[in-house]
Motif scaffolding. Structure first.
Motif, PDB file in Angstrom:
ATOM      1  N   VAL A 107       0.861  -1.165   0.000  1.00 60.22           N
ATOM      2  CA  VAL A 107       0.000   0.000   0.000  1.00 60.22           C
ATOM      3  C   VAL A 107       0.908   1.228   0.000  1.00 60.22           C
ATOM      4  CG1 VAL A 107      -0.196   0.028   2.525  1.00 60.22           C
ATOM      5  CG2 VAL A 107      -1.939   1.160   1.121  1.00 60.22           C
ATOM      6  N   GLY A 108       0.519   2.251  -0.751  1.00 63.42           N
ATOM      7  CA  GLY A 108       1.428   3.384  -0.853  1.00 63.42           C
ATOM      8  C   GLY A 108       0.741   4.692  -1.188  1.00 63.42           C
ATOM      9  N   ILE A 109       1.505   5.781  -1.015  1.00 63.61           N
ATOM     10  CA  ILE A 109       1.070   7.119  -1.420  1.00 63.61           C
ATOM     11  C   ILE A 109       2.201   7.774  -2.202  1.00 63.61           C
ATOM     12  CG2 ILE A 109      -0.528   7.445   0.507  1.00 63.61           C
ATOM     13  CD1 ILE A 109       1.624   9.241   1.797  1.00 63.61           C
ATOM     14  N   GLN A 110       1.829   8.650  -3.125  1.00 62.31           N
ATOM     15  CA  GLN A 110       2.793   9.400  -3.926  1.00 62.31           C
ATOM     16  C   GLN A 110       2.244  10.786  -4.184  1.00 62.31           C
ATOM     17  OE1 GLN A 110       2.998   6.928  -7.394  1.00 62.31           O
ATOM     18  NE2 GLN A 110       4.824   5.825  -6.721  1.00 62.31           N
ATOM     19  N   GLY A 111       3.152  11.716  -4.460  1.00 67.89           N
ATOM     20  CA  GLY A 111       2.687  13.050  -4.807  1.00 67.89           C
ATOM     21  C   GLY A 111       3.832  13.961  -5.172  1.00 67.89           C
ATOM     22  N   LEU A 112       3.471  15.144  -5.663  1.00 69.35           N
ATOM     23  CA  LEU A 112       4.491  16.146  -5.976  1.00 69.35           C
ATOM     24  C   LEU A 112       3.884  17.538  -5.882  1.00 69.35           C
ATOM     25  CD1 LEU A 112       4.022  17.466  -9.067  1.00 69.35           C
ATOM     26  CD2 LEU A 112       4.948  15.274  -9.769  1.00 69.35           C
ATOM     27  N   TYR A 113       4.774  18.502  -5.662  1.00 69.80           N
ATOM     28  CA  TYR A 113       4.430  19.922  -5.714  1.00 69.80           C
ATOM     29  C   TYR A 113       5.382  20.545  -6.706  1.00 69.80           C
ATOM     30  CZ  TYR A 113       3.956  24.836  -4.442  1.00 69.80           C
ATOM     31  OH  TYR A 113       3.753  26.195  -4.484  1.00 69.80           O
ATOM     32  N   GLN A 114       4.826  21.226  -7.719  1.00 67.17           N
ATOM     33  CA  GLN A 114       5.651  21.720  -8.817  1.00 67.17           C
ATOM     34  C   GLN A 114       5.297  23.167  -9.123  1.00 67.17           C
ATOM     35  OE1 GLN A 114       5.195  20.242 -13.131  1.00 67.17           O
ATOM     36  NE2 GLN A 114       6.877  19.008 -12.310  1.00 67.17           N
ATOM     37  N   LYS A 115       6.362  23.971  -9.348  1.00 67.19           N
ATOM     38  CA  LYS A 115       6.163  25.380  -9.656  1.00 67.19           C
ATOM     39  C   LYS A 115       6.961  25.741 -10.898  1.00 67.19           C
ATOM     40  CE  LYS A 115       5.863  29.894  -7.392  1.00 67.19           C
ATOM     41  NZ  LYS A 115       6.089  30.637  -6.129  1.00 67.19           N
ATOM     42  N   ASN A 116       6.274  26.309 -11.892  1.00 66.48           N
ATOM     43  CA  ASN A 116       6.917  26.730 -13.137  1.00 66.48           C
ATOM     44  C   ASN A 116       6.929  28.255 -13.198  1.00 66.48           C
ATOM     45  OD1 ASN A 116       7.803  25.663 -15.988  1.00 66.48           O
ATOM     46  ND2 ASN A 116       6.514  27.445 -16.370  1.00 66.48           N
ATOM     47  N   GLU A 117       8.124  28.850 -13.480  1.00 64.96           N
ATOM     48  CA  GLU A 117       8.260  30.301 -13.526  1.00 64.96           C
ATOM     49  C   GLU A 117       8.978  30.728 -14.798  1.00 64.96           C
ATOM     50  OE1 GLU A 117       8.822  32.049  -9.190  1.00 64.96           O
ATOM     51  OE2 GLU A 117      10.244  30.409  -9.543  1.00 64.96           O
ATOM     52  N   ASN A 118       8.550  31.874 -15.351  1.00 63.64           N
ATOM     53  CA  ASN A 118       9.158  32.452 -16.547  1.00 63.64           C
ATOM     54  C   ASN A 118      10.024  33.652 -16.181  1.00 63.64           C
ATOM     55  OD1 ASN A 118       7.888  31.352 -19.300  1.00 63.64           O
ATOM     56  ND2 ASN A 118       6.299  31.297 -17.713  1.00 63.64           N
ATOM     57  N   PHE A 119      11.187  33.745 -16.822  1.00 63.02           N
ATOM     58  CA  PHE A 119      12.064  34.893 -16.628  1.00 63.02           C
ATOM     59  C   PHE A 119      12.538  35.480 -17.960  1.00 63.02           C
ATOM     60  CE2 PHE A 119      12.494  32.279 -12.814  1.00 63.02           C
ATOM     61  CZ  PHE A 119      12.242  33.210 -11.824  1.00 63.02           C
ATOM     62  N   GLY A 120      12.083  34.923 -19.076  1.00 61.82           N
ATOM     63  CA  GLY A 120      12.495  35.412 -20.385  1.00 61.82           C
ATOM     64  C   GLY A 120      11.524  36.431 -20.939  1.00 61.82           C
ATOM     65  N   LYS A 121      11.904  37.044 -22.069  1.00 64.90           N
ATOM     66  CA  LYS A 121      11.040  38.056 -22.676  1.00 64.90           C
ATOM     67  C   LYS A 121       9.901  37.426 -23.467  1.00 64.90           C
ATOM     68  CE  LYS A 121      14.352  38.565 -26.473  1.00 64.90           C
ATOM     69  NZ  LYS A 121      15.245  39.497 -27.181  1.00 64.90           N
ATOM     70  N   GLU A 122      10.031  36.144 -23.798  1.00 63.37           N
ATOM     71  CA  GLU A 122       8.950  35.434 -24.465  1.00 63.37           C
ATOM     72  C   GLU A 122       8.392  34.372 -23.522  1.00 63.37           C
ATOM     73  OE1 GLU A 122      10.137  33.841 -28.196  1.00 63.37           O
ATOM     74  OE2 GLU A 122      10.872  35.753 -28.978  1.00 63.37           O
ATOM     75  N   ILE A 123       7.113  34.109 -23.657  1.00 61.97           N
ATOM     76  CA  ILE A 123       6.467  33.111 -22.799  1.00 61.97           C
ATOM     77  C   ILE A 123       5.774  32.082 -23.684  1.00 61.97           C
ATOM     78  CG2 ILE A 123       4.676  32.696 -21.077  1.00 61.97           C
ATOM     79  CD1 ILE A 123       5.247  35.368 -19.870  1.00 61.97           C
ATOM     80  N   LEU A 124       6.137  30.824 -23.506  1.00 60.09           N
ATOM     81  CA  LEU A 124       5.466  29.730 -24.214  1.00 60.09           C
ATOM     82  C   LEU A 124       4.359  29.141 -23.355  1.00 60.09           C
ATOM     83  CD1 LEU A 124       5.301  27.785 -26.621  1.00 60.09           C
ATOM     84  CD2 LEU A 124       6.981  26.352 -25.453  1.00 60.09           C
ATOM     85  N   ILE A 125       4.651  28.957 -22.061  1.00 57.04           N
ATOM     86  CA  ILE A 125       3.660  28.498 -21.091  1.00 57.04           C
ATOM     87  C   ILE A 125       3.728  29.426 -19.882  1.00 57.04           C
ATOM     88  CG2 ILE A 125       3.606  26.074 -21.801  1.00 57.04           C
ATOM     89  CD1 ILE A 125       5.663  25.465 -19.667  1.00 57.04           C
ATOM     90  N   PRO A 126       2.625  29.674 -19.190  1.00 57.30           N
ATOM     91  CA  PRO A 126       2.613  30.668 -18.111  1.00 57.30           C
ATOM     92  C   PRO A 126       3.184  30.129 -16.801  1.00 57.30           C
ATOM     93  CG  PRO A 126       0.453  29.694 -18.343  1.00 57.30           C
ATOM     94  CD  PRO A 126       1.292  29.101 -19.440  1.00 57.30           C
ATOM     95  N   ASN A 127       3.388  31.042 -15.854  1.00 60.79           N
ATOM     96  CA  ASN A 127       3.717  30.622 -14.494  1.00 60.79           C
ATOM     97  C   ASN A 127       2.584  29.745 -13.968  1.00 60.79           C
ATOM     98  OD1 ASN A 127       5.874  32.301 -14.816  1.00 60.79           O
ATOM     99  ND2 ASN A 127       5.183  33.861 -13.366  1.00 60.79           N
ATOM    100  N   ALA A 128       2.947  28.681 -13.281  1.00 59.68           N
ATOM    101  CA  ALA A 128       1.907  27.732 -12.869  1.00 59.68           C
ATOM    102  C   ALA A 128       2.347  26.944 -11.648  1.00 59.68           C
ATOM    103  CB  ALA A 128       1.579  26.776 -14.015  1.00 59.68           C
ATOM    104  N   THR A 129       1.356  26.418 -10.945  1.00 56.92           N
ATOM    105  CA  THR A 129       1.591  25.534  -9.802  1.00 56.92           C
ATOM    106  C   THR A 129       0.803  24.244 -10.022  1.00 56.92           C
ATOM    107  OG1 THR A 129       1.879  27.391  -8.286  1.00 56.92           O
ATOM    108  CG2 THR A 129       1.381  25.253  -7.308  1.00 56.92           C
ATOM    109  N   THR A 130       1.483  23.109  -9.836  1.00 61.88           N
ATOM    110  CA  THR A 130       0.855  21.800 -10.014  1.00 61.88           C
ATOM    111  C   THR A 130       0.990  20.996  -8.721  1.00 61.88           C
ATOM    112  OG1 THR A 130       1.426  21.788 -12.368  1.00 61.88           O
ATOM    113  CG2 THR A 130       0.818  19.681 -11.373  1.00 61.88           C
ATOM    114  N   LYS A 131      -0.112  20.374  -8.301  1.00 63.58           N
ATOM    115  CA  LYS A 131      -0.104  19.523  -7.111  1.00 63.58           C
ATOM    116  C   LYS A 131      -0.692  18.166  -7.479  1.00 63.58           C
ATOM    117  CE  LYS A 131      -0.921  23.548  -4.140  1.00 63.58           C
ATOM    118  NZ  LYS A 131      -1.887  24.196  -3.202  1.00 63.58           N
ATOM    119  N   ASP A 132       0.057  17.108  -7.215  1.00 60.94           N
ATOM    120  CA  ASP A 132      -0.387  15.734  -7.468  1.00 60.94           C
ATOM    121  C   ASP A 132      -0.476  14.967  -6.160  1.00 60.94           C
ATOM    122  OD1 ASP A 132      -0.415  16.211 -10.143  1.00 60.94           O
ATOM    123  OD2 ASP A 132       1.077  14.716 -10.691  1.00 60.94           O
ATOM    124  N   PHE A 133      -1.475  14.099  -6.052  1.00 60.71           N
ATOM    125  CA  PHE A 133      -1.548  13.158  -4.932  1.00 60.71           C
ATOM    126  C   PHE A 133      -2.179  11.873  -5.424  1.00 60.71           C
ATOM    127  CE2 PHE A 133      -3.889  11.044  -1.527  1.00 60.71           C
ATOM    128  CZ  PHE A 133      -2.854  10.805  -0.625  1.00 60.71           C
TER     129      PHE A 133
END
Length: 749
Positions: free
Chosen positions: A417-443
């Motif tokens: 029996v088990g549990i898994q998860g993650l906390y992820q944060k994506n940030e942009n610092f360039g003059k172009e943006i392909l994907i936005p700043n974002a926060t992802t939470k998995d459980f």
């Protein structure tokens, strides 16, 4: 880093108790001692080898059930579960000769069985086996395994494709944690170097039960470099030369193990110039260089086993656009990518009286920069700005956790029996943006169990997952164009399950039958993209209304084995609801074609079939052949994009030894036949058939106390001009790499 170190030290001080030990002798059927047999306990990352009398001893073991593996080349592998109830346990082994092949312990599956005992068929290859094939890169080597292909952009950029599925549908694990490096993009590599790898395992099909979202298509599981044997110091140096790219790979490694503590460190530097095609010249800006360093420290006693690992990888990879400038420079030109990944993981096993708990905590920092060339008058200031200021600059921070309780065994029933998860944060610092700043939470939480009786095994499990993804609104203005990234706050939930049965039909045919469901939540790029993706040379638009992908796959595997002959057949049918893909709209934005994410139900089916002959009394000869194919279609009957062409591989291999001075000698001749690919999506073109011949020779030279592993390979021996269907340069008519001579020398002390 400080947090992980503190956890480790607290654990060490708390679990410093008396130790158990195991010892014994390893002999052959003639009762002759075997010198150099490897005795290893995988979950403890601990091992030793037998001396000239065949004797071995391992100290500091837990009062628990441990899995012990005995391996010696040319003999059958032995794996046993040993319950250590006494302070001293004597255990002798008698090895049977195995002139055909060696069985292997599989780490990526939940119960770590031998390959022959597994309910799920897993492809496995050691790093040395991949190098003997003459693979130019680690991902090229993985692409030689049955059912695995590679989407490539030249030599330096490659992503795995498992039975037609790629990108975020194939999860990559290394040093016990999932690799997070913006893997939605096809235009950069794995970010893993072979210097930190011992072997690779490939699960083909949905593995969401054990690994969660993004394992819908399968898993690449890289086993990290092992520690040295008990109370030994090891040093190795490896040098490889590649003729086609005038490239080189230099690596080193040091290891030291004591009774309680273990240490290792590895480093590598790789550099390549542009690759040469047979007729077109060199492909401009396919050059790349890579720097890697990794280190690990381990501790174990009777209650605890812990390993703390750190890995650093930086690669600078050119983005090719044409066959232009012809030179042998190794520094990438504009446009190029600068990719850095830092990973820290802490793997621990806590031994309880009748069970054990395994935990893994991980942190990954991925920094992705893309530098592009703009249209302007040439001057020094612009040139310097383009080199120093990336157009695209993404920081991805990922914290992950994984805990499994291996419950007390009930007869022949094993459960986890088990549990898994993650906390992820994506940030942009360039003059172009392909994907936005974002926060992802998995459980996720799961339960799986296994039951053995006679020659039968049944395994089943169920899992629940949730993912939450949030972004903020962004307004990006570039070249008088304004692009809006709308804020989103979305949650995705899913239930996954699997059921597998292994048996032996007619007392001869190992048979595996599996049905499983997996899922993939839409990733950030698929939901939110709204800009130019220079690595792909297109304008990408996301779709915030995308739903979960959910698949149901049935799988059958049949194997017939004797001492001198093997034949296998694997087949699968994979139905995917809400399959996500990107397709052209026919419109232009900023002089680039617009591609938009959409989804439709899809199905993939196919398999692998092959045979392996090791004729008696010609024990030095191996003949093998395998054929693999995949067909992928949308619900409307249109074919899916980037499905690999059918492939037939024939190999003639010899093995030889030279009394005391040569070990594991080999010679190999391989003919790889790729068929014409006519089953294409509406925005692809067909691919012609082609044949590639590869040859190789090598072995281990023993001089005094030193070992020298040497090999020489020639890939594409006849300098055949061809274009792989999975080449991302195919649309520009650019050919794949021509003849490549690869020379390798590894020195061990």
């Amino acid at each position: 880093m400080k947090i992980f170190s503190t956890i480790l030290l607290i654990g060490l001080s708390f679990f410093a108790h008396a130790q158990n030990k195991i010892s014994g002798k390893v002999t052959n059927q003639q009762n002759e001692p075997i010198f150099g047999a490897e005795i290893y306990l995988d979950e403890l990352h601990k091992g030793t080898s037998t001396n000239e009398e065949g004797f071995y001893q391992i100290n500091n073991l837990p009062s628990n059930t441990v899995k012990i593996t005995v391996v010696f080349f040319g003999y059958e592998t032995i794996i046993k579960n040993i319950q250590l109830l006494e302070k001293e346990t004597v255990l002798n082994f008698v090895l049977n000769e195995a002139i055909f092949k060696m069985d292997e312990v599989i780490i990526s599956t939940p119960f770590n069985k031998l390959q022959s005992e597994n309910v799920v068929k897993v492809e496995r290859a050691s790093l040395q086996q991949l190098k003997n094939k003459g693979a130019a890169t680690l991902i090229d080597g993985v692409g030689t395994l049955p059912g695995v292909s590679v989407v490539s952009t030249g030599v330096g950029i490659g992503k795995p494709v498992i039975r037609g599925l790629r990108g975020n549908r194939v999860l990559v694990y290394t040093q016990g944690i999932r690799l997070e490096n913006q893997q939605f993009g096809d235009e950069h590599g794995l970010g893993i170097d072979e210097s930190s790898i011992e072997s690779v395992e490939v699960i083909k099909g949905p593995a969401s039960l054990l690994y969660g979202s993004d394992a819908l298509g399968g898993v690449l599981y890289f086993n990290p470099t092992k520690f040295a044997e008990l109370n030994k110091f090891d040093f190795n140096y490896n040098q490889t030369y590649f003729s086609n790219t005038d490239g080189s790979s230099t690596s080193f490694g040091v290891k030291k193990s004591y009774n309680l503590w273990k240490f290792l460190a590895n480093g590598a530097y790789n550099q390549h110039s542009d690759y040469k095609t047979p007729k077109q010249g060199t492909v401009t800006n396919t050059r790349f260089n890579e720097t890697t360093f990794n280190t690990a420290i381990g501790f174990n006693n009777s209650k605890l086993n812990s390993t703390l690992r750190f890995n650093f990888n930086n690669s600078k990879v050119g983005i090719p656009e044409e066959i232009g400038v012809q030179n042998n420079h190794k520094t990438p030109m504009l446009p190029y990518q600068d990719l850095t990944t830092k990973m820290v993981s802490l793997n621990s096993i806590f031994f309880l009286p009748t069970s054990k708990i395994s935990t893994t905590f991980g942190y990954t920092l991925n920094v992705r920069k893309e530098f592009e060339e703009h249209e302007h008058e040439e001057d020094e200031e612009h040139s310097e700005n383009e080199t120093l200021n990336p157009s695209l600059f993404l920081n991805l921070n990922t914290y992950s956790y994984d805990a499994k309780w291996h419950l007390p065994k009930l007869g022949e029933i094993e459960t986890i029996v088990g549990i898994q998860g993650l906390y992820q944060k994506n940030e942009n610092f360039g003059k172009e943006i392909l994907i936005p700043n974002a926060t992802t939470k998995d459980f996720g939480t799961f339960f799986t169990g296994l039951y053995n009786w006679k020659q039968n095994t049944i395994q089943a499990g169920i899992r629940f997952d949730t993912r939450n993804l949030t972004t903020k609104q962004h307004l990006v203005t570039h070249d008088n164009e304004t692009h809006i990234f709308e804020a989103i706050d979305k949650s995705f939930k899913n239930i996954s399950s699997s059921l597998g049965f292994k048996t032996v039909l007619f007392d001869k045919i190992i048979s595996r039958f599996n049905i499983a469901s997996g899922f993939k939540a839409p990733n950030l790029a698929e939901l939110t993209s709204n800009g130019v993706h220079h690595g792909s040379n297109r304008f990408e638009i996301g779709n915030s209304d995308l739903k979960n992908e959910q698949n149901f796959q049935s799988d059958i595997s049949l194997e017939y084995n004797t001492n001198h002959f093997e034949i296998f057949a694997n087949g699968f049918y994979n139905h995917i609801n809400n399959y996500i893909f990107i397709a052209p709209t026919g419109e232009l934005e900023e002089d680039l074609f617009i591609y938009e994410y959409t989804q439709d139900n899809a199905k993939l089916y196919g398999g692998e079939i092959g045979w392996h002959l090791h004729p008696h009394p010609l024990d030095w000869l191996h003949l093998s052949s395998s054929f693999e194919f995949v067909i992928g279609k949308q619900n409307n009957g249109e074919y899916l994009p980037l499905i690999p062409a059918n492939k037939l591989t024939n190999t003639l291999k010899t093995e030889f030894k030279g009394k005391n001075w040569l070990q594991n000698g080999f010679g190999a001749l391989t003919l790889e036949s790729n068929f014409k690919q006519n089953n294409i999506s509406e925005f692809e073109t067909t691919s012609s058939a082609y044949n590639i011949v590869n040859i190789g020779i090598g072995g281990t030279l023993k001089l005094s106390k030193y070992n020298f592993d040497i090999s020489a390979n020639v890939n594409n021996l006849f300098n055949t001009s061809y274009i792989s269907h999975l080449s991302r340069l195919k649309a520009d008519g650019i050919k794949n790499i021509g003849r490549n001579i690869i020379l390798n020398l590894k020195f061990e002390l």
